[in-house]
Write an enzyme that holds these catalytic residues in place. Structure first.
Site, PDB file in Angstrom:
ATOM      1  N   ASP A  21       8.231   3.914  -4.981  1.00  0.00           N
ATOM      2  CA  ASP A  21       7.731   3.913  -6.371  1.00  0.00           C
ATOM      3  C   ASP A  21       6.163   4.364  -6.258  1.00  0.00           C
ATOM      4  O   ASP A  21       5.673   4.983  -7.187  1.00  0.00           O
ATOM      5  CB  ASP A  21       7.510   2.306  -6.719  1.00  0.00           C
ATOM      6  CG  ASP A  21       6.729   1.315  -5.697  1.00  0.00           C
ATOM      7  OD1 ASP A  21       6.772   1.523  -4.670  1.00  0.00           O
ATOM      8  OD2 ASP A  21       5.782   0.722  -6.316  1.00  0.00           O
TER       9      ASP A  21
ATOM     10  N   ASP B  54       3.910   2.995  -0.941  1.00  0.00           N
ATOM     11  CA  ASP B  54       4.590   1.872   0.006  1.00  0.00           C
ATOM     12  C   ASP B  54       6.071   2.756   0.343  1.00  0.00           C
ATOM     13  O   ASP B  54       6.382   3.818  -0.224  1.00  0.00           O
ATOM     14  CB  ASP B  54       4.913   0.731  -0.227  1.00  0.00           C
ATOM     15  CG  ASP B  54       5.313   0.567  -1.713  1.00  0.00           C
ATOM     16  OD1 ASP B  54       5.995   1.481  -2.480  1.00  0.00           O
ATOM     17  OD2 ASP B  54       5.422  -0.212  -2.523  1.00  0.00           O
TER      18      ASP B  54
ATOM     19  N   TYR C 248       6.411  -6.272  -9.624  1.00  0.00           N
ATOM     20  CA  TYR C 248       7.011  -5.525 -10.784  1.00  0.00           C
ATOM     21  C   TYR C 248       7.750  -6.580 -11.609  1.00  0.00           C
ATOM     22  O   TYR C 248       8.912  -6.480 -11.827  1.00  0.00           O
ATOM     23  CB  TYR C 248       7.905  -4.330 -10.448  1.00  0.00           C
ATOM     24  CG  TYR C 248       6.994  -3.242 -10.000  1.00  0.00           C
ATOM     25  CD1 TYR C 248       6.385  -2.248 -10.799  1.00  0.00           C
ATOM     26  CD2 TYR C 248       6.959  -2.881  -8.601  1.00  0.00           C
ATOM     27  CE1 TYR C 248       5.676  -1.374 -10.343  1.00  0.00           C
ATOM     28  CE2 TYR C 248       6.468  -1.718  -8.052  1.00  0.00           C
ATOM     29  CZ  TYR C 248       5.707  -0.969  -8.998  1.00  0.00           C
ATOM     30  OH  TYR C 248       5.074   0.168  -8.514  1.00  0.00           O
TER      31      TYR C 248
ATOM     32  N   GLU D 283      -4.144   4.610  -5.521  1.00  0.00           N
ATOM     33  CA  GLU D 283      -2.687   4.828  -5.131  1.00  0.00           C
ATOM     34  C   GLU D 283      -1.826   5.544  -6.286  1.00  0.00           C
ATOM     35  O   GLU D 283      -2.333   5.198  -7.654  1.00  0.00           O
ATOM     36  CB  GLU D 283      -2.081   3.422  -5.035  1.00  0.00           C
ATOM     37  CG  GLU D 283      -0.686   3.364  -4.683  1.00  0.00           C
ATOM     38  CD  GLU D 283      -0.067   2.037  -4.262  1.00  0.00           C
ATOM     39  OE1 GLU D 283       0.976   2.064  -3.788  1.00  0.00           O
ATOM     40  OE2 GLU D 283      -0.639   0.936  -4.920  1.00  0.00           O
TER      41      GLU D 283
END
Length: 495
Positions: free
Chosen positions: A84, A87, A236, A473
């Site tokens: 995603d 990570d 999420y 990120e």
């Protein structure tokens, strides 16, 4: 990582009415970024997020095969798909939204993509091949993720070296997930239209699978966060509930099939909350824009209420609208939430661009109070947001890695920050990456070309600090939403 979405905006940042009047109503820019280059790089980024066995045409060459045993703990093949963000976890909820947005962008702007349409289709298919496995591997089960996020986040290692648990997560009749199932159905239905002419057999498979998954979503109601708990929260969580995904999924299946049962379903759903945000969590605004197309383009009066809701959303975004609830930085960037703000900017920019496209077909305008809004109003605001991301901002910083002269060099991304297998064949263990590669001030050794990071803070500042994941990120859903607007701009302006 994904962050909580709320319907309220961050504390208001003051802005100059005069400045925004110029931006929205006709002040021409002296120049513009190279949109074609940005478009190509925004799609190339997805190759850096690939999980599974990489194809021979892989262009981001510092990546290698990873996650080749994904699914084995459940005795199924769940290889493929995307990590995603920075990570090594496959979270299907944001991944399916990513795929829906890539597909929508390709459907609306494919004719402006030129040769990049082949790469866009490849990016979509890398996800949908995986979703088909998730939806068909086990009867009455939808697999929705691979990898234990808690243990994964305790490590700083390349995906190629993963030695954490590749736990498999699923929803079922007894553990429902209408949200993730509705979004999966949306992604498969939208993608089926992308491939309808170029690969009819694959398109039919996608649509048939979408119908089955949507039926599952409608029949077994419940939020996947409640069924899976810490496997998906706080990463999420479905904070907005699942009605928005049922609306979104039904809207996409209606567009893909013209089956009146989906229209009847979404008209009785009662998903009528006002909203000023659009993201991987909250799909209401996107569904309303998608459905408003039938009113604006086809003059179908059954969709008038969705058009009105879409315009209510636009009026909450436009800076000089009386009902605006959206903050802007002094440099002109839409500012919704402090963590990974650019995800909201790119998703909302997509809706601005696309609603403007629908408005153009009938030379339609609407009012926000006493402010007249034309397609140009929305397009100018969308272009301003894209241009800011590409470097037209107070720092002269491009927030797309590898685009322009000045871009983030220390992004929060495991694979990018650790030497590749080609340069360092020996594995780095779970803890070994932190001191040498996470906490260092050195630039990342591998360039994740095209990645758009979380972005600047509300003061237009950006520290370029790897440990500051809220701003540094990248994520698939940030990129997916900007592909459409970039394609529009690339087809509208010469480089």
């Amino acid at each position: 990582m994904g962050k909580r979405v709320t319907s309220s905006s961050s504390p208001c940042i003051s802005f100059l009415f005069f400045f925004f009047s110029l931006v929205l109503f006709g002040c021409p820019s002296l120049g513009h970024p190279n949109y074609k280059d940005a478009l190509a790089k925004s799609i190339l980024f997805f190759q850096g997020q690939r999980s599974g066995r990489l194809p021979t045409g892989q262009q981001i060459t510092w990546r290698s095969n990873s996650g080749l045993s994904d699914g084995s703990l459940a005795h199924v093949d769940l290889t493929g798909g995307y990590y995603d963000a920075g990570d090594n976890v496959k979270f299907n909820f944001p991944m399916t939204y990513t795929t829906t947005m890539l597909s929508w962008g390709t459907l609306e702007y494919g004719k402006r993509m030129g040769p990049e349409i082949q790469n866009a289709r490849a990016a979509i298919r890398w996800a949908t091949d995986y979703f088909i496995k998730c939806a068909t591997a086990t009867p009455n089960t939808l697999y929705v993720g691979v990898g234990d996020p808690t243990t994964d986040h305790k490590c700083w290692e390349r995906p190629e070296d993963m030695d954490t648990a590749r736990t498999v997560y699923s929803v079922s009749a007894s553990k429902p997930g209408s949200d993730v199932a509705g979004e999966t159905a949306a992604a498969l239905a939208a993608a089926s239209m992308v491939f309808r002419k170029v690969d009819p057999k694959y398109s039919r498979l996608l649509l048939a699978t979408a119908k089955k998954v949507m039926q599952f979503a409608m029949q077994y109601r419940g939020a996947y966060s409640d069924s899976l708990g810490s496997a998906v929260c706080p990463f999420y969580c479905s904070y907005s509930g699942y009605k928005d995904e049922l609306l979104w999924g039904a809207a996409w299946l209606w567009r893909a099939t013209n089956d009146a049962s989906y229209l009847n379903f979404l008209q009785t759903l009662g998903a009528n909350d006002a909203t000023d945000i659009f993201s991987w969590d909250n799909k209401l605004a996107g569904a309303r824009v998608l459905l408003a197309r039938r009113s604006l383009v086809d003059n179908d009066k059954r969709f008038e209420s969705f058009k009105q809701q879409a315009e209510d959303f636009m009026c909450r975004i436009i800076p000089n609208s009386p009902s605006s609830s959206t903050s802007y930085t002094q440099g002109g960037l839409m500012f919704k939430l402090a963590e990974s703000n650019l995800q909201y900017v790119t998703s909302i920019t997509f809706l601005l661009s696309t609603y403007a496209k629908y408005m153009t077909t009938s030379k339609y305008t609407f009012n926000c109070g006493n402010v007249r809004v034309s397609s140009s109003t929305l397009r100018n605001l969308a272009k301003q947001q894209v241009d800011y991301i590409l470097g037209e901002n107070p720092l002269k910083m491009s927030y797309m890695v590898g685009f322009g002269a000045n871009f983030p060099k220390r992004i929060h991304h495991r694979g990018s920050s650790i030497p590749s297998k080609a340069s360092h064949p020996q594995a780095f263990g779970c803890d070994n990456g932190f001191q040498s590669f996470f906490y260092t001030s050195n630039p990342n050794p591998n360039t994740l070309t095209g990645a758009i990071v979380g972005g600047p803070n509300q003061n237009d500042g950006f520290p370029d600090d790897r440990t500051d994941y809220s701003h540094s990120e990248p994520a698939t859903y940030i990129n997916a939403a900007i592909v459409g607007p970039l394609a529009y701009l690339a087809g509208s302006y010469s480089s």
